[in-house]
Design a protein around this motif. Structure first.
Motif, short mmCIF file in Angstrom:
data_model
loop_
_atom_site.label_atom_id
_atom_site.label_comp_id
_atom_site.label_asym_id
_atom_site.label_seq_id
_atom_site.Cartn_x
_atom_site.Cartn_y
_atom_site.Cartn_z
N LEU A 70 -20.41 -4.25 -33.11
CA LEU A 70 -18.99 -4.55 -33.38
C LEU A 70 -18.20 -4.68 -32.07
O LEU A 70 -17.43 -5.63 -31.89
N THR A 71 -18.41 -3.72 -31.16
CA THR A 71 -17.67 -3.75 -29.90
C THR A 71 -17.99 -5.02 -29.12
O THR A 71 -17.09 -5.70 -28.61
N ALA A 72 -19.28 -5.36 -29.05
CA ALA A 72 -19.70 -6.53 -28.26
C ALA A 72 -19.15 -7.82 -28.86
O ALA A 72 -18.63 -8.67 -28.14
N HIS A 73 -19.23 -7.96 -30.18
CA HIS A 73 -18.77 -9.20 -30.80
C HIS A 73 -17.25 -9.35 -30.68
O HIS A 73 -16.75 -10.45 -30.45
N ALA A 74 -16.54 -8.24 -30.83
CA ALA A 74 -15.08 -8.31 -30.71
C ALA A 74 -14.70 -8.67 -29.27
O ALA A 74 -13.77 -9.44 -29.04
N ALA A 115 -22.90 6.30 -21.30
CA ALA A 115 -23.57 5.27 -20.49
C ALA A 115 -24.60 4.49 -21.30
O ALA A 115 -24.71 3.27 -21.18
N ALA A 116 -25.33 5.20 -22.17
CA ALA A 116 -26.37 4.53 -22.97
C ALA A 116 -25.73 3.54 -23.95
O ALA A 116 -26.23 2.42 -24.13
N MET A 117 -24.64 3.95 -24.58
CA MET A 117 -23.95 3.06 -25.52
C MET A 117 -23.35 1.86 -24.77
O MET A 117 -23.44 0.73 -25.25
N MET A 118 -22.78 2.08 -23.59
CA MET A 118 -22.22 0.97 -22.82
C MET A 118 -23.31 -0.03 -22.45
O MET A 118 -23.08 -1.24 -22.46
N HIS A 123 -25.51 -5.43 -23.33
CA HIS A 123 -26.65 -6.25 -23.72
C HIS A 123 -26.29 -7.16 -24.90
O HIS A 123 -26.54 -8.35 -24.89
N GLU A 124 -25.65 -6.56 -25.92
CA GLU A 124 -25.23 -7.32 -27.11
C GLU A 124 -24.23 -8.41 -26.73
O GLU A 124 -24.30 -9.53 -27.24
#
Ligand code: HEC
Length: 146
Positions: A70-74, A115-118, A123-124
Motif C-alpha cells: 500500500l505504501t509503495a503504490h500510494a 529498516a526492514a519494512m523500508m 523494492h515494491e
C-alpha cells in the motif's frame, strides 16, 4: 516522614510517563504531523474519494494489501492519489510514516516502518515504477508508428 512518600510518588509518576514515551510509535507523532501538513488537505474531507483516517470501512481493503504494498503504490501514485502525495520534496521515509499513522487511525495496527519494512517498501516502489515506465514506453512506441 512525608517527604520520601512524596518523592517516591513523584518518581513513580515520572517513570509512568517516561515508559510510554520510550515505547511510543513514531507514526503517532512524526506520521501524524506529516499527515496534517501534507495529506489532510485531501484526506480529511475525502476529496475525490481520498480515504479518510478513521473510516475503517474505506481502509479495510487498503490495510489488507499490507504495509509495504500500500505504501509503495500510494508513493508512486494510484488513480486520483498524486505521486508522493503531491509533495515532491517529501521523503519516502516520511511518506511511509504518514501512511502508517493513517492506517493505524483506521483500524490497522501499523507501526512506524523499521529498516526492514523500508527496504520492502523501496523494492515494491521500484517494481511499480518499472511497470509504469514499461507502459509509458509502449505508449511512446505507438506514437512512433504514426
Ligand atoms: C491532492 C489530493 C491528495 C493529497 C495531497 C494526498 N492524497 Fe492520498 N489519495 C488521494 C485520493 C483522491 C485517493 C484515492 C485514490 C483513488 O482510489 O482513486 C488517495 C488515496 C491514498 C491512499 C490509498 C491508495 C490506494 O492504493 O488506494 C493512500 C495510502 C494515501 N492516499 C496516502 C496519502 C498520504 C500519505 C498523503 C500525504 C503524504 C496523501 N495521500 C496526500 C488524494 C490525495
Amino acid at each position: 516522614m512525608k517527604k520520601p512518600v512524596l518523592l517516591s510518588t513523584l518518581g513513580a509518576w515520572l517513570l509512568a510517563c517516561a515508559v510510554p514515551l520510550a515505547n511510543a510509535n513514531t507514526a503517532d507523532t512524526v506520521g501524524k504531523k506529516i499527515y496534517e501538513t501534507t495529506c489532510a488537505a485531501c484526506h480529511v474531507n475525502g476529496v475525490a474519494s481520498a480515504p479518510k483516517p478513521g473510516d475503517a470501512k474505506a481502509w479495510a481493503p487498503l490495510i489488507a494489501e499490507g504495509q509495504a504494498i500500500l505504501t509503495a503504490h500510494a508513493w508512486v501514485g494510484v488513480r486520483a492519489m498524486p505521486a508522493q502525495g503531491g509533495a515532491p520534496d517529501l521523503t519516502l521515509d516520511d511518506f511511509a510514516q504518514a501512511v502508517a499513522w493513517m492506517a493505524s487511525a483506521s483500524g490497522g495496527n501499523w507501526k512506524a516502518p523499521d529498516a526492514a519494512m523500508m527496504h520492502r517498501i523501496r523494492h515494491e516502489a521500484a517494481e511499480r515504477l518499472e511497470q509504469d515506465i514499461k507502459a509509458k514506453k509502449a505508449m511512446k512506441k505507438m506514437l512512433e508508428r504514426d
